[in-house]
Design an enzyme around this catalytic site. Sequence first.
Site, PDB file in Angstrom:
ATOM      1  N   ASP A  59     -52.849  20.559  17.410  1.00  0.00           N
ATOM      2  CA  ASP A  59     -51.491  21.104  16.230  1.00  0.00           C
ATOM      3  C   ASP A  59     -51.390  19.126  15.597  1.00  0.00           C
ATOM      4  O   ASP A  59     -50.645  19.536  14.721  1.00  0.00           O
ATOM      5  CB  ASP A  59     -50.408  21.092  17.441  1.00  0.00           C
ATOM      6  CG  ASP A  59     -49.989  23.128  17.120  1.00  0.00           C
ATOM      7  OD1 ASP A  59     -51.114  23.153  16.998  1.00  0.00           O
ATOM      8  OD2 ASP A  59     -49.054  23.465  17.260  1.00  0.00           O
ATOM      9  N   TYR A 113     -56.323  28.437  30.993  1.00  0.00           N
ATOM     10  CA  TYR A 113     -55.517  29.938  30.223  1.00  0.00           C
ATOM     11  C   TYR A 113     -56.671  31.035  30.667  1.00  0.00           C
ATOM     12  O   TYR A 113     -56.330  31.857  30.222  1.00  0.00           O
ATOM     13  CB  TYR A 113     -56.843  29.925  28.639  1.00  0.00           C
ATOM     14  CG  TYR A 113     -56.287  29.008  27.491  1.00  0.00           C
ATOM     15  CD1 TYR A 113     -55.863  27.149  27.491  1.00  0.00           C
ATOM     16  CD2 TYR A 113     -55.030  29.713  26.758  1.00  0.00           C
ATOM     17  CE1 TYR A 113     -55.459  26.666  26.412  1.00  0.00           C
ATOM     18  CE2 TYR A 113     -54.468  29.365  25.534  1.00  0.00           C
ATOM     19  CZ  TYR A 113     -54.388  27.445  25.666  1.00  0.00           C
ATOM     20  OH  TYR A 113     -52.919  27.322  25.043  1.00  0.00           O
ATOM     21  N   ASP A 126     -54.328  10.866  26.442  1.00  0.00           N
ATOM     22  CA  ASP A 126     -53.062  10.196  25.816  1.00  0.00           C
ATOM     23  C   ASP A 126     -53.351  10.015  25.060  1.00  0.00           C
ATOM     24  O   ASP A 126     -52.855   9.173  23.380  1.00  0.00           O
ATOM     25  CB  ASP A 126     -52.058  10.161  27.138  1.00  0.00           C
ATOM     26  CG  ASP A 126     -52.664   9.230  27.947  1.00  0.00           C
ATOM     27  OD1 ASP A 126     -54.031   9.399  27.999  1.00  0.00           O
ATOM     28  OD2 ASP A 126     -52.637   8.566  29.134  1.00  0.00           O
ATOM     29  N   LYS A 173     -59.464  13.589  30.118  1.00  0.00           N
ATOM     30  CA  LYS A 173     -58.707  13.256  31.162  1.00  0.00           C
ATOM     31  C   LYS A 173     -58.849  12.756  32.988  1.00  0.00           C
ATOM     32  O   LYS A 173     -58.206  12.963  34.037  1.00  0.00           O
ATOM     33  CB  LYS A 173     -57.118  13.868  31.587  1.00  0.00           C
ATOM     34  CG  LYS A 173     -56.109  12.455  32.350  1.00  0.00           C
ATOM     35  CD  LYS A 173     -55.076  11.699  31.193  1.00  0.00           C
ATOM     36  CE  LYS A 173     -53.911  11.270  32.252  1.00  0.00           C
ATOM     37  NZ  LYS A 173     -53.312   9.857  31.349  1.00  0.00           N
TER      38      LYS A 173
HETATM   39  C1  IPM Z   1     -53.166  28.549  19.049  1.00  0.00           C
HETATM   40  C2  IPM Z   1     -52.475  29.575  19.353  1.00  0.00           C
HETATM   41  C3  IPM Z   1     -52.557  30.032  20.912  1.00  0.00           C
HETATM   42  C4  IPM Z   1     -53.305  29.007  21.335  1.00  0.00           C
HETATM   43  C5  IPM Z   1     -51.317  30.574  21.763  1.00  0.00           C
HETATM   44  C6  IPM Z   1     -50.322  31.485  20.699  1.00  0.00           C
HETATM   45  C7  IPM Z   1     -51.500  31.480  22.726  1.00  0.00           C
HETATM   46  O1  IPM Z   1     -51.343  28.564  20.360  1.00  0.00           O
HETATM   47  O2  IPM Z   1     -54.032  29.623  18.897  1.00  0.00           O
HETATM   48  O3  IPM Z   1     -53.204  27.298  19.322  1.00  0.00           O
HETATM   49  O4  IPM Z   1     -52.007  28.578  22.832  1.00  0.00           O
HETATM   50  O5  IPM Z   1     -54.254  29.253  21.697  1.00  0.00           O
HETATM   51 MN    MN Z   2     -51.928  26.240  19.634  1.00  0.00          MN
END
Ligand code: IPM
Ligand code: MN
Length: 351
Positions: free
Chosen positions: A249, A135, A221, A187
């Site tokens: 997620d 990032y 993974d 990993k």
């Molecule tokens: C999150 C989102 C962000 C990230 C995006 C919107 C930049 O997916 O907060 O998880 O990747 O961190």
């Molecule tokens: Mn995210």
Amino acid sequence: MHRIAVIAGDGTGPEVTDEALKVLEAVGAAEGFTYELTKFDFGGERYLKTGETLPDEALEELRGFDTIFLGAIGHPDVPPGVLEKGILLKARFGLDQYINLRPVKLYPNVDTPLKDKGPEEIDFVVVRENTEGMYTGMGGVQYAGTDHEVSTQIHCTTYRGASRAVRYAFDLTRKRNLRKQLHLVAKTNVLTSVGGTWWRAFNEIGDAEYSDVTREYAHVDAASMWFVKNPEWFDVIVTENLFGDIITDIGAIISGGLGISAGGNINPEGVSMFEPIGGSAPKYEGQDVINPLAAINAMHMLLDHLGETTAATRVEAAIVGALNSGQIKSMSAGRMGMGTKAVGDLVASLV
Ligand code: IPM
Ligand code: MN
């Protein structure tokens, strides 16, 4: 007196923020603490009008608050990356919010897609490193638009960055005092240099300072698979930025989805920012159908962070009470069986 900055943002961000603030008002009155809200209009609309995302002066101003509440950032008319990098990531990096704290907790009466798993099995926390990894923006494109186009996006891990995340995660594991088990997710079999730094930080710090915490390791993974197959194996997880983005997620969907999942961007020595994990969901904007529970859950985390622990507990209990009322039929937008505002009213009435 808590000074709270509010960035409601885009799409359904303002609607869910209103409900979180409604619950804050109710719990503030009940607990007798005071606060002052300062609203900022950063987001897609402002960018389209002025070309500004999060100006440097605004970042400086945000430093002066006790905490920040963020609704959602993302606008269909703005190209991908502009608002994400210009607002969300700029705040995370600029305010050195080096921890992204994401609880994965299945509340009662919330559906999980996992067969035979319930609240007993799904209750862990992901500590995502929030200022490094892929990032940072290191790298770039050379010979763009030609057959020789070369793109690099460099993963950057520093020992300091890994150590402070690891130390935060060990402390949290101790504080939770459940299984006292911390997983490093990485990993190390392929990303040997980066993985090596994480491995060293994890074990050196663990050996020196946290002999009471059991250390476990999982490749990312395999961890993704186990989140689905055996979520009960996990207590606290620490991982780098992008792996943390992806696995949280999975964590969100197994615990009811983006309608209820919240997170905190935390700088333990500075100003932190709390947000629902989901995005701005523009297709649901203005219809009173988006689920505000994630934003209310983010408010619960914000209060806990401010040291208003009783208020935080009351808000979480009110969320559970609302779920136990049986009135909320689903966590998904448009399928709740009641409106955004009605859900906020229900939770506020229960604090
Ligand atoms: C999150 C989102 C962000 C990230 C995006 C919107 C930049 O997916 O907060 O998880 O990747 O961190
Ligand atoms: Mn995210």
